[in-house]
Design a protein around this motif. Structure first.
Motif, short mmCIF file in Angstrom:
data_model
loop_
_atom_site.label_atom_id
_atom_site.label_comp_id
_atom_site.label_asym_id
_atom_site.label_seq_id
_atom_site.Cartn_x
_atom_site.Cartn_y
_atom_site.Cartn_z
N ASP A 37 0.81 -1.22 0.00
CA ASP A 37 0.00 0.00 0.00
C ASP A 37 0.84 1.27 0.00
OD1 ASP A 37 -2.36 -1.41 0.01
OD2 ASP A 37 -2.56 -1.40 2.19
N ALA A 38 2.17 1.13 0.15
CA ALA A 38 3.02 2.30 0.35
C ALA A 38 3.26 3.13 -0.91
CB ALA A 38 4.37 1.86 0.94
N ASP A 39 2.75 2.70 -2.07
CA ASP A 39 2.93 3.47 -3.30
C ASP A 39 1.60 4.04 -3.79
OD1 ASP A 39 1.74 1.11 -3.96
OD2 ASP A 39 2.99 0.70 -5.72
N THR A 96 -1.44 6.63 -4.69
CA THR A 96 -1.51 7.95 -5.32
C THR A 96 -2.93 8.48 -5.16
OG1 THR A 96 -2.18 7.15 -7.50
CG2 THR A 96 0.19 7.19 -7.03
N THR A 155 -5.58 6.13 -6.45
CA THR A 155 -5.81 4.84 -5.81
C THR A 155 -7.29 4.69 -5.47
OG1 THR A 155 -3.59 4.76 -4.89
CG2 THR A 155 -5.27 3.42 -3.81
N ASN A 177 1.35 7.23 2.85
CA ASN A 177 2.41 6.34 2.37
C ASN A 177 3.53 6.21 3.40
OD1 ASN A 177 1.11 5.80 -0.02
ND2 ASN A 177 2.24 7.32 -1.21
N ARG A 229 4.83 2.72 5.27
CA ARG A 229 6.24 2.31 5.34
C ARG A 229 6.68 2.08 6.78
NH1 ARG A 229 6.62 6.65 1.55
NH2 ARG A 229 6.77 5.86 -0.59
#
Length: 535
Positions: free
Chosen positions: A354-356, A358, A361, A491, A495
């Protein structure tokens, strides 16, 4: 054990009936608070509450629910399961019916607080009924299923809420919950648990301990719930509340430490093994906040409502069911640790996936990651509880009250601390990213000037004043910058959760390998030691 039902041999149809009643009870017990959390904006708007006032509704439930296990176990040990079931469910029915007629902030908070006590009764009954559906050799599977059922309440609340709200105002939610509560009461009265042993166990000092622990834990829950809403260092009452909680909890532990027959086994709770278990249990619930705060919070920030999140919660429900069933089907003493470690790995994978995110999404982009997280949430709960139960029972049945309090505390505090910590981190990172983005929005920059012109032209059909059009264009660009800053902040949260998961996995593997090595060494010493010679 006193306070638990006996385990006679039931016919297959009766076992099915016990399992169905357990499912009904488990969903009913968790649905009330889940409905409030899922529809807090609607309830808050109908009652005319501010965001901080609205946050007190789920907080009141947890403030009471967190300490109820202190008295519930002893109550059913002294007064019997049937009285425990019928009194507890009757109170729950009255409170859910009262929800339908609630008007005003004070009454709503009172009803939610009382529901926290009654809801714990229903969840306990769900586990006890599920155990009756299994033979003695398979009761571990029954425990996994019984504990896991209550987790289904949150996705079910999100799936059912839009349809229920279409039928009327928010009261329809509680008409539905009241109906489930009435069905649960009828099922418990018709299909009674087998009788169990009763003992006289309450002592006067038990109530003193409860009078100290309950408000102490409630104050901690209140601060964790309100800290992100009212902000931590802007409200002096939070500092006083934490100070009071430390004093109350310390006084309770001093009393229990010096009692002959303590309510809480403080020496066991303070042992290294128990502290390690508590830390692991709390950490698992803490990092699972990626789901209910992280992913859902991101999508709501991007403008997704309950209808748009419907498909995502359907995936979460399927993942939970898959995790619970997998844990039950593969249940064995050797599989407990691998199941927990697998859950940690899946949480880490989902977080990094899920860390990318935008601003484009959408829920469908998170099906895989949230499915993995839900599967992990469904798989770890039963094995984790079983480890704690076995550790407590090694010392005697009287340690079960201490374990029940410990387990409830780790799951409640972990569930509250996760959104509080990650939510605060998200706010801080959003401010950082906003400053970085706005620092580059120079109106003299040709790209920025062109974007402002495009934003202004959107209003050309409705606004003839060029100055106002320019102001609206700047406002729209600022809103877009704020949205991007929020996405970047979420994001960062994903992380951090992923990194915490890796650290937690490393810590868990270290202790698992060390325990296995110590057990192997002990076994080798026993094998190498010659038997004693009898003269």
């Amino acid at each position: 054990m006193p306070g638990s039902p006996s385990t006679p041999s039931h016919s297959p149809p009766l076992r099915v009936a016990f399992a169905l009643v357990a499912v009904l009870l488990g969903i009913t017990g968790g649905l009330g608070n889940a409905l409030i959390s899922a529809n807090l904006a609607n309830v808050q708007g109908h009652l005319g509450l501010t965001p901080s006032e609205g946050a007190w509704l789920p907080a009141a439930y947890l403030m009471v629910n967190i300490s109820t296990s202190l008295v519930l176990i002893k109550f059913r040990q002294q007064y019997g399961l049937r009285r425990f079931a019928e009194i507890g469910l009757s109170i729950y029915v009255l409170l859910t019916v009262a929800h339908v007629f609630v008007e005003g902030f004070a009454m709503a908070v009172f009803v939610r607080a009382a529901s926290g006590f009654a809801g714990a009764t229903v969840s306990t009954l769900a586990v006890l009924y599920m155990l009756q559906a299994f033979k003695k050799a398979d009761m571990g599977r029954g425990l996994v299923l019984g504990v896991g059922i209550s987790q289904l309440a949150t996705p079910l609340a999100w799936l059912l809420s839009p349809a229920l709200l279409d039928l009327g105002e928010w009261h329809r939610l509680y008409v539905f919950e009241a109906g489930l509560a009435l069905c649960s009461l009828a099922a418990v009265v018709v299909l009674k648990l087998p009788p169990g042993e009763r003992i006289k166990i309450f002592e006067s000092l038990d109530f003193v301990t409860f009078a100290l622990l309950a408000p102490g834990l409630a104050l901690v829950a209140a601060v964790l719930t309100q800290g992100r809403v009212q902000w931590w260092n802007s409200q002096p009452w939070m500092g006083y509340a934490l100070l009071a909680s430390v004093i109350l909890l310390t006084a309770a532990f001093i009393i229990e430490y010096n009692r002959k027959n303590p309510l809480l086994q403080t020496r066991w709770l303070g042992s290294l093994e128990t502290l390690r278990f508590a830390m692991g249990a709390m950490m698992l619930r803490f990092i699972l906040s990626e789901q209910n705060f992280g992913a859902v919070g991101l999508l709501q920030t991007l403008g997704m409502g309950a209808d748009q999140l419907h498909s995502l919660y359907a995936v979460m429900l399927a993942g939970l069911l898959g995790g619970i069933c997998t844990s039950a089907l593969t249940f064995s003493q050797k599989a407990v640790i691998p199941q927990i470690l697998t859950s940690i790995v899946l949480i880490g994978l989902g977080s990094f996936m899920d860390a990318d995110a935008t601003n484009l999404t959408r829920p469908r982009d998170m099906f895989v990651s949230q499915g993995l997280l839900s599967f992990a949430a469904g798989m770890f709960m039963g094995p984790l509880m079983l480890i704690g139960v076995m550790s407590a029972l090694k010392n005697g049945p009287q340690y079960m009250v201490s374990f029940a309090v410990l387990f409830s505390l780790t799951q409640s505090i972990g569930g509250l601390a996760g959104p509080a910590a990650f939510g605060s981190f998200q706010v801080i990172r959003e401010k950082f990213h906003s400053s970085q983005i706005n620092g580059h929005l120079d109106p003299t920059n040709p790209v920025v000037a062109q974007r402002l012109q495009v934003q202004s032209q959107i209003y050309s059909a409705t606004q003839t004043d060029p100055v106002l059009r320019q102001a609206q264009g700047i406002s729209q660009l600022s809103a877009a910058a704020s949205r991007e800053a929020n996405v970047l902040a979420f994001n960062d949260v994903f992380r951090v959760i992923g990194l915490l998961t890796i650290s937690f996995l490393s810590w868990s593997l270290f202790h698992t390998v060390r325990a296995a090595w110590a057990a192997k060494k002990t076994e080798q010493l026993q094998t190498d030691t010659p038997p004693p010679v009898t003269v």
